[in-house]
Design a protein around this motif. Sequence first.
Motif, mmCIF file in Angstrom:
data_model
loop_
_atom_site.group_PDB
_atom_site.id
_atom_site.type_symbol
_atom_site.label_atom_id
_atom_site.label_comp_id
_atom_site.label_asym_id
_atom_site.label_seq_id
_atom_site.Cartn_x
_atom_site.Cartn_y
_atom_site.Cartn_z
ATOM 1 N N GLU A 278 0.852 -1.198 0.000
ATOM 2 C CA GLU A 278 0.000 0.000 0.000
ATOM 3 C C GLU A 278 0.888 1.250 0.000
ATOM 4 O OE1 GLU A 278 -2.927 -0.281 3.068
ATOM 5 O OE2 GLU A 278 -3.954 -1.952 2.106
ATOM 6 N N GLN B 112 -0.646 8.416 -0.028
ATOM 7 C CA GLN B 112 -2.026 8.066 -0.339
ATOM 8 C C GLN B 112 -2.717 9.306 -0.909
ATOM 9 O OE1 GLN B 112 -4.481 5.565 2.392
ATOM 10 N NE2 GLN B 112 -5.897 7.310 2.360
ATOM 11 N N SER C 144 -6.004 9.276 -2.262
ATOM 12 C CA SER C 144 -7.431 9.300 -1.896
ATOM 13 C C SER C 144 -7.825 7.914 -1.411
ATOM 14 C CB SER C 144 -8.302 9.696 -3.100
ATOM 15 O OG SER C 144 -8.210 8.712 -4.115
ATOM 16 N N ARG C 145 -8.958 7.860 -0.684
ATOM 17 C CA ARG C 145 -9.525 6.584 -0.246
ATOM 18 C C ARG C 145 -11.041 6.729 -0.250
ATOM 19 N NH1 ARG C 145 -8.570 1.831 2.147
ATOM 20 N NH2 ARG C 145 -6.322 2.191 2.202
ATOM 21 N N SER D 288 -11.445 1.086 -1.540
ATOM 22 C CA SER D 288 -10.517 1.415 -2.629
ATOM 23 C C SER D 288 -9.646 2.593 -2.226
ATOM 24 C CB SER D 288 -11.286 1.747 -3.914
ATOM 25 O OG SER D 288 -12.096 0.655 -4.309
ATOM 26 N N ALA D 289 -8.404 2.587 -2.741
ATOM 27 C CA ALA D 289 -7.464 3.672 -2.425
ATOM 28 C C ALA D 289 -6.531 3.895 -3.601
ATOM 29 C CB ALA D 289 -6.678 3.338 -1.155
ATOM 30 N N TYR E 90 -2.695 5.682 -4.730
ATOM 31 C CA TYR E 90 -1.399 6.038 -4.153
ATOM 32 C C TYR E 90 -0.473 6.554 -5.257
ATOM 33 C CZ TYR E 90 -3.092 2.772 -0.572
ATOM 34 O OH TYR E 90 -3.847 2.119 0.362
#
Length: 506
Positions: free
Chosen positions: A364, A436, A438-439, A443-444, A446
């Motif tokens: 992530e 990061q 957005s989330r 879902s995200a 990077y």
Amino acid sequence: MRGLLALAALIVSAGTVPAAAQQIVTSAGPENVSVTVYRAPYRDADEAIDRGNPDGYALITETRTVTLPAGRTTIRFEGVAGNIFPESAIIAGLAQGVREKNLDADLLSARSLYDRALGRRVIIRRTNKVSGKVSEEQATIRSGVGGAAVVQTGGGVEALRCTGLPETILYEGVPAGLSAKPTLSIEVNSVVASTSTITLSYLAGGFDWQADYVIRLAPGGARADIFAWVTLASSDVTSFAQAGTQVIAGKPNRESTPSFGDFGSGSLSLQCWPSAGERQVRYASAPPPPPPPPPAPMMMMEARAAIDVVVTGARKVAQEELGDFKLYRIADPVTVASKAQKQVGLLSKESVPVAIVYASDVDEDDVDGPIMTIRAKNWREAGLGLPLPAGRAAVFEAVGGRPILVGESSTDDKAIGEDVEFKLDESPSVTADADQLSRKGRSARYRLTVTNANPWPIAYEAKFAPVDGRFTASAKLGKRDGKALWAVLVPANGTATLDYATIGQR
């Protein structure tokens, strides 16, 4: 005695013979010997050999000639390995069967000499640190080897090493039954007198080996000279001179077996008793001393030799197959010396094509610092093309005409056709960070940014941890070790970025 009981070997058949009928034949040493060394099975490739206590083992094969009389005979094989596993001994070439095998346990050492002197008269020699004056006094040993030496002198009973003066024990001679060499004995029953050339094979602990690589990077880092040593180590009390020597790469399945012979640790460590603060202990009454020994004292001192390192230079080493393992045979005879470490040349390859890559693992937005990694193809067309045993590596680069250490690494056993990697350390000139963006729900999105502060371009790779949902990226990704791989060339003093997203992840 506990040591004698622990060292008794397998009794193949029983029977009693009058002592007068027993004949003894002694083989003082082998005519030829071969030593095959196996690595410590639980030592990782990046761990160095424990020089004081090597945890591998060796197969020793000796050729000896013995002349046997008719009748019941005990053959004594002197000079076997001190850490022999006697239950593993195999004897070939005898016309008659072996009735019994035994390992003679009492090896001459500082500890066994002291232990045998219990209740006997010795001489205590003390040296004054200031004046250098030496004084000697008769004493009788009244304690065993566990921690402190309690002796009786003309003035009473005292603990040795409590006066603050250097003290030495002098013995009148070597007690009967102590052997100067580790000895394996067997009992045979010959119908007629005969002379036989026999082969004695056995396993022994206290050996180990590893490969040690020296890598010299050429200017620009596109090629390297690769040299490798075979490093042999032995903590055994026996030396094997001019031995045919082999090493085995791989990890044979072998259960841990305690060494039957504690021959390598016959040291004596005495300390003041009963406490460090009490300098001397004397008692008024004591049992009468035994009769004095003959006036011919012999000084016996502990002599624990340091482990030597001997570099023999390059030798021809041939690689052979041994089932699923690899055998490396050293062409010239090698002396596997007692309590020593030796290095023998294994391979030398010049101008091998290599690639320098800075690699990170990404999970992530968690990014490991880029690791400088040297890669080579283990192909003949790429300058290598031979099975490479596991071991450690030292990497050098020339600066101003002199080699400078870049870092140290290790490698596991590598077969022909595999990639060889030497991972060094994080580079201060190459960094990687993930943010990061957005989330939303599961879902995200990077962004991974790689920065290169070097005045030359570098190759960078990022391996992404698997995700439960779908994984997308702004650039085409490859695969390595079952993981998504981003490979990019980062310009000199520049950056490179990758946008990626995890969609529907739990």
